[in-house]
Design a protein around this motif. Sequence first.
Motif, PDB file in Angstrom:
ATOM      1  N   LEU A 112       0.830  -1.206   0.000  1.00  0.00           N
ATOM      2  CA  LEU A 112       0.000   0.000   0.000  1.00  0.00           C
ATOM      3  C   LEU A 112       0.868   1.261   0.000  1.00  0.00           C
ATOM      4  O   LEU A 112       0.555   2.242  -0.686  1.00  0.00           O
ATOM      5  CB  LEU A 112      -0.944   0.001   1.196  1.00  0.00           C
ATOM      6  N   ALA A 113       1.949   1.240   0.758  1.00  0.00           N
ATOM      7  CA  ALA A 113       2.858   2.397   0.786  1.00  0.00           C
ATOM      8  C   ALA A 113       3.525   2.593  -0.568  1.00  0.00           C
ATOM      9  O   ALA A 113       3.695   3.732  -1.031  1.00  0.00           O
ATOM     10  CB  ALA A 113       3.905   2.215   1.879  1.00  0.00           C
ATOM     11  N   LEU A 114       3.919   1.512  -1.222  1.00  0.00           N
ATOM     12  CA  LEU A 114       4.530   1.623  -2.551  1.00  0.00           C
ATOM     13  C   LEU A 114       3.545   2.197  -3.574  1.00  0.00           C
ATOM     14  O   LEU A 114       3.902   3.063  -4.377  1.00  0.00           O
ATOM     15  CB  LEU A 114       5.042   0.260  -3.020  1.00  0.00           C
ATOM     16  N   LEU A 115       2.310   1.731  -3.547  1.00  0.00           N
ATOM     17  CA  LEU A 115       1.306   2.269  -4.480  1.00  0.00           C
ATOM     18  C   LEU A 115       0.992   3.734  -4.182  1.00  0.00           C
ATOM     19  O   LEU A 115       0.846   4.544  -5.104  1.00  0.00           O
ATOM     20  CB  LEU A 115       0.030   1.429  -4.419  1.00  0.00           C
ATOM     21  N   ALA A 116       0.885   4.064  -2.894  1.00  0.00           N
ATOM     22  CA  ALA A 116       0.613   5.458  -2.533  1.00  0.00           C
ATOM     23  C   ALA A 116       1.763   6.366  -2.959  1.00  0.00           C
ATOM     24  O   ALA A 116       1.530   7.475  -3.462  1.00  0.00           O
ATOM     25  CB  ALA A 116       0.375   5.569  -1.026  1.00  0.00           C
ATOM     26  N   SER A 117       3.002   5.907  -2.797  1.00  0.00           N
ATOM     27  CA  SER A 117       4.129   6.744  -3.216  1.00  0.00           C
ATOM     28  C   SER A 117       4.195   6.866  -4.729  1.00  0.00           C
ATOM     29  O   SER A 117       4.581   7.912  -5.252  1.00  0.00           O
ATOM     30  CB  SER A 117       5.439   6.190  -2.658  1.00  0.00           C
ATOM     31  N   LEU A 118       3.813   5.828  -5.452  1.00  0.00           N
ATOM     32  CA  LEU A 118       3.771   5.897  -6.917  1.00  0.00           C
ATOM     33  C   LEU A 118       2.783   6.969  -7.378  1.00  0.00           C
ATOM     34  O   LEU A 118       3.128   7.839  -8.185  1.00  0.00           O
ATOM     35  CB  LEU A 118       3.396   4.539  -7.498  1.00  0.00           C
ATOM     36  N   PHE A 119       1.567   6.920  -6.853  1.00  0.00           N
ATOM     37  CA  PHE A 119       0.554   7.882  -7.283  1.00  0.00           C
ATOM     38  C   PHE A 119       0.846   9.294  -6.794  1.00  0.00           C
ATOM     39  O   PHE A 119       0.642  10.261  -7.519  1.00  0.00           O
ATOM     40  CB  PHE A 119      -0.843   7.424  -6.837  1.00  0.00           C
ATOM     41  N   PHE A 124       2.506  14.854  -7.801  1.00  0.00           N
ATOM     42  CA  PHE A 124       3.361  16.004  -7.530  1.00  0.00           C
ATOM     43  C   PHE A 124       4.247  16.345  -8.722  1.00  0.00           C
ATOM     44  O   PHE A 124       4.582  17.509  -8.944  1.00  0.00           O
ATOM     45  CB  PHE A 124       4.202  15.773  -6.270  1.00  0.00           C
ATOM     46  N   GLY A 125       4.635  15.342  -9.509  1.00  0.00           N
ATOM     47  CA  GLY A 125       5.397  15.614 -10.730  1.00  0.00           C
ATOM     48  C   GLY A 125       4.589  16.426 -11.730  1.00  0.00           C
ATOM     49  O   GLY A 125       5.090  17.386 -12.314  1.00  0.00           O
ATOM     50  N   MET A 126       3.311  16.049 -11.916  1.00  0.00           N
ATOM     51  CA  MET A 126       2.455  16.816 -12.829  1.00  0.00           C
ATOM     52  C   MET A 126       2.178  18.219 -12.286  1.00  0.00           C
ATOM     53  O   MET A 126       2.139  19.187 -13.039  1.00  0.00           O
ATOM     54  CB  MET A 126       1.148  16.065 -13.078  1.00  0.00           C
ATOM     55  N   LEU A 127       2.011  18.315 -10.963  1.00  0.00           N
ATOM     56  CA  LEU A 127       1.801  19.626 -10.348  1.00  0.00           C
ATOM     57  C   LEU A 127       3.022  20.518 -10.548  1.00  0.00           C
ATOM     58  O   LEU A 127       2.893  21.702 -10.882  1.00  0.00           O
ATOM     59  CB  LEU A 127       1.493  19.456  -8.855  1.00  0.00           C
ATOM     60  N   TRP A 128       4.227  19.956 -10.387  1.00  0.00           N
ATOM     61  CA  TRP A 128       5.449  20.730 -10.569  1.00  0.00           C
ATOM     62  C   TRP A 128       5.585  21.184 -12.028  1.00  0.00           C
ATOM     63  O   TRP A 128       5.989  22.314 -12.287  1.00  0.00           O
ATOM     64  CB  TRP A 128       6.654  19.909 -10.142  1.00  0.00           C
TER      65      TRP A 128
END
Length: 175
Positions: A112-119, A124-128
């Motif tokens: 779950l942590a890996l999936l949450a960090s992926l999304f 945040f990449g698109m926001l940046w």
Amino acid sequence: MATDGIPQDNMAPGPDAGQTTTQATTAQPGEFGSSEFGERLAYEKPKYQDLWAMILFYVHILIIVILCIYFWGVSIPALTDEISTDDSTTVTITTDDDDEGSDGSNTTGLWLALLASLFSGALFGMLWLQCMKMFAEMIIKILLFVQIGAWCLVAIMGVAIGSTYLIAIGIIFAL
């Protein structure tokens, strides 16, 4: 014919043109030099200038894959198969839960942590990227002044601890 009377650059003049000279075509050298028609269709392999970097990159990837296979298949199972307290006593962990692995650890939270960090990373990449499109000039100026200020702090810290190396590096990069 629809192009009667219109000179074409790759056709010799017709009998009604009344000229005895031949025109330059795309296959023959003309007034401005030779044709580049054949060069445009020459499909050669690109010549890489950094062949050593490509080889080093693939060697690096290969080492990572080998280490992953080693740790996943050899090292980690050897550590988790048996927990020994001394040479004569061996404790084996067994569970009946479907969520737990053969070693008794529950990895649901990890996935779950890996999936949450992926999304969240993608978000945040698109926001940046959107912020860079809208405020590129302002962000570049702010980062320039922040970097100059940080190098000045390095120089001040060098004065405080008496390191001429830090003072020199801080002043050089601040300028």
